[in-house]
Write an enzyme that holds these catalytic residues in place. Structure first.
Site, PDB file in Angstrom:
ATOM      1  N   ASN A  61      60.111  52.799  38.284  1.00  0.00           N
ATOM      2  CA  ASN A  61      59.043  51.939  37.786  1.00  0.00           C
ATOM      3  C   ASN A  61      58.209  51.800  39.041  1.00  0.00           C
ATOM      4  O   ASN A  61      58.672  50.913  39.833  1.00  0.00           O
ATOM      5  CB  ASN A  61      59.447  50.546  37.237  1.00  0.00           C
ATOM      6  CG  ASN A  61      57.938  49.830  36.659  1.00  0.00           C
ATOM      7  OD1 ASN A  61      57.034  50.238  37.098  1.00  0.00           O
ATOM      8  ND2 ASN A  61      58.217  48.825  35.676  1.00  0.00           N
ATOM      9  N   CYS A  70      51.320  46.467  36.285  1.00  0.00           N
ATOM     10  CA  CYS A  70      51.665  47.742  35.841  1.00  0.00           C
ATOM     11  C   CYS A  70      50.082  48.269  35.019  1.00  0.00           C
ATOM     12  O   CYS A  70      50.357  49.510  34.988  1.00  0.00           O
ATOM     13  CB  CYS A  70      52.893  47.717  35.063  1.00  0.00           C
ATOM     14  SG  CYS A  70      54.333  47.265  36.089  1.00  0.00           S
ATOM     15  N   HIS A 115      52.901  54.373  31.139  1.00  0.00           N
ATOM     16  CA  HIS A 115      53.504  53.736  32.096  1.00  0.00           C
ATOM     17  C   HIS A 115      54.855  54.082  32.133  1.00  0.00           C
ATOM     18  O   HIS A 115      55.662  53.812  31.110  1.00  0.00           O
ATOM     19  CB  HIS A 115      53.210  52.144  32.102  1.00  0.00           C
ATOM     20  CG  HIS A 115      54.158  51.486  33.140  1.00  0.00           C
ATOM     21  ND1 HIS A 115      54.146  51.651  34.471  1.00  0.00           N
ATOM     22  CD2 HIS A 115      54.520  50.291  33.078  1.00  0.00           C
ATOM     23  CE1 HIS A 115      54.831  50.821  35.109  1.00  0.00           C
ATOM     24  NE2 HIS A 115      55.348  49.811  34.160  1.00  0.00           N
TER      25      HIS A 115
END
Length: 323
Positions: free
Chosen positions: A280, A114, A250
């Protein structure tokens, strides 16, 4: 004069299939309310059968090039941040290079899960500052839904697929914080936290594997580490938290986003949030959010933008960018 890596264009791509929370109720023991309350996610996109990471990355790249008024032949390098490449090798970046019709320059992948896009930005910045490249296409792209264990309701409802891209171009600046471009980056990792977030597959097992996560521990580390790395990036740029116009984090979980903003003393009105629409998307989440923020007019030339992310490794980092 100081060489800066300036954002010239931005774009993104999302698969056509939109999956609302209610659809997941038919696949796993969960509810729309449960997902919204714990993550802020309302829907996400799933890649179509036969649609891969490199395909989505190429779509996002074309959008960013069009936004920059450039063609593929104008690019010196491509960096793709991904934890879900279509093949072990060649790199997704070389596959994007081929799809764009580029026969010059160079291309490679970065894998920091990520945090991958922040790592890719730092690498692109270094290439431009050093003179190795003048224009770099930086892409985050993931087909993360193909790593999910659909019997694990705590993780399978959180992720989606997509891609986002930036075009960075070298430009001369004065060397102070008023310059446009990447002003500072800050990167970290600590492999002792490996077991908090990982995929139990690879060459050691002979299978692709599934994502495994200790959610509470990841949350705790995320808030602390994201706030600190964002603060450090701003300080490296010679600025203060009060100078931040936008935080583009993020997009993992609305609770993490809110808690980090609070630690930075940045109101949520200055945070670009897309987790409700995308879920996500790992390394794709920051460039997706940047593209959305630019398209709707929130990101304006001269704005100080802080991007920050954390992922498996653990790996985390931030960048301060003058838009």
């Amino acid at each position: 004069m100081t060489r800066r890596a300036v954002v010239k264009g931005v774009g993104h791509y999302l698969p056509a299939r939109v999956v609302p929370n209610v659809e997941l109720e038919t696949l796993v023991d969960t509810t729309d309310e449960w997902i919204r309350t714990r993550s802020g996610i309302e829907r996400r996109h799933f890649a179509a059968e036969g649609e891969g990471t490199a395909d989505m990355a190429a779509h996002a790249a074309r959008a960013a090039l069009a936004n920059a008024g450039l063609e593929a032949g104008d690019i010196d390098a491509i960096i793709v941040a991904t934890a879900t490449p279509d093949l072990t090798f060649p790199s997704s970046a070389t596959m994007v290079q081929q799809r764009l019709g580029m026969t010059t320059g160079f291309a490679f992948d970065v894998q920091a899960v990520c945090a991958g896009f922040v790592y890719a930005l730092a690498n692109a910045n270094a290439l431009i500052i050093s003179g190795q490249a003048n224009r770099v296409l930086v892409i985050g792209a993931e087909t993360f839904t193909r790593l999910l264990d659909w019997s694990d309701r705590a993780t399978c409802v959180l992720f989606g697929d997509g891609a986002g891209a930036l075009v960075l171009e070298g430009a001369d600046g004065t060397g102070d914080s008023r310059d446009r471009g990447i002003l500072a980056t800050d990167l970290h990792s600590d492999g002792s936290y490996r077991d908090l977030l990982y995929v139990d597959g690879g060459t050691a097992t002979g299978v692709t594997g599934h994502l495994k996560m200790e959610g509470r521990e990841v949350f705790r580390h995320a808030v602390e580490k994201l706030a600190q790395t964002a603060r450090t990036a701003v300080e490296k740029a010679g600025l203060e938290e009060a100078d931040i116009d936008w935080v583009v984090p993020h997009q993992a979980n609305i609770r993490i986003i809110q808690a980090t903003a609070k630690k930075l003393d940045v109101p949520m009105e200055k945070v670009i949030v897309t987790v409700q629409d995308h879920g996500n998307t790992s390394a794709a989440s920051i460039p997706l959010a940047l593209s959305v923020g630019a398209a709707d007019g929130r990101l304006q030339p001269g704005n100080l933008i802080v991007v920050e992310a954390i992922g498996g490794g653990l790996a985390w980092g931030a960048a301060a960018i003058r838009w």
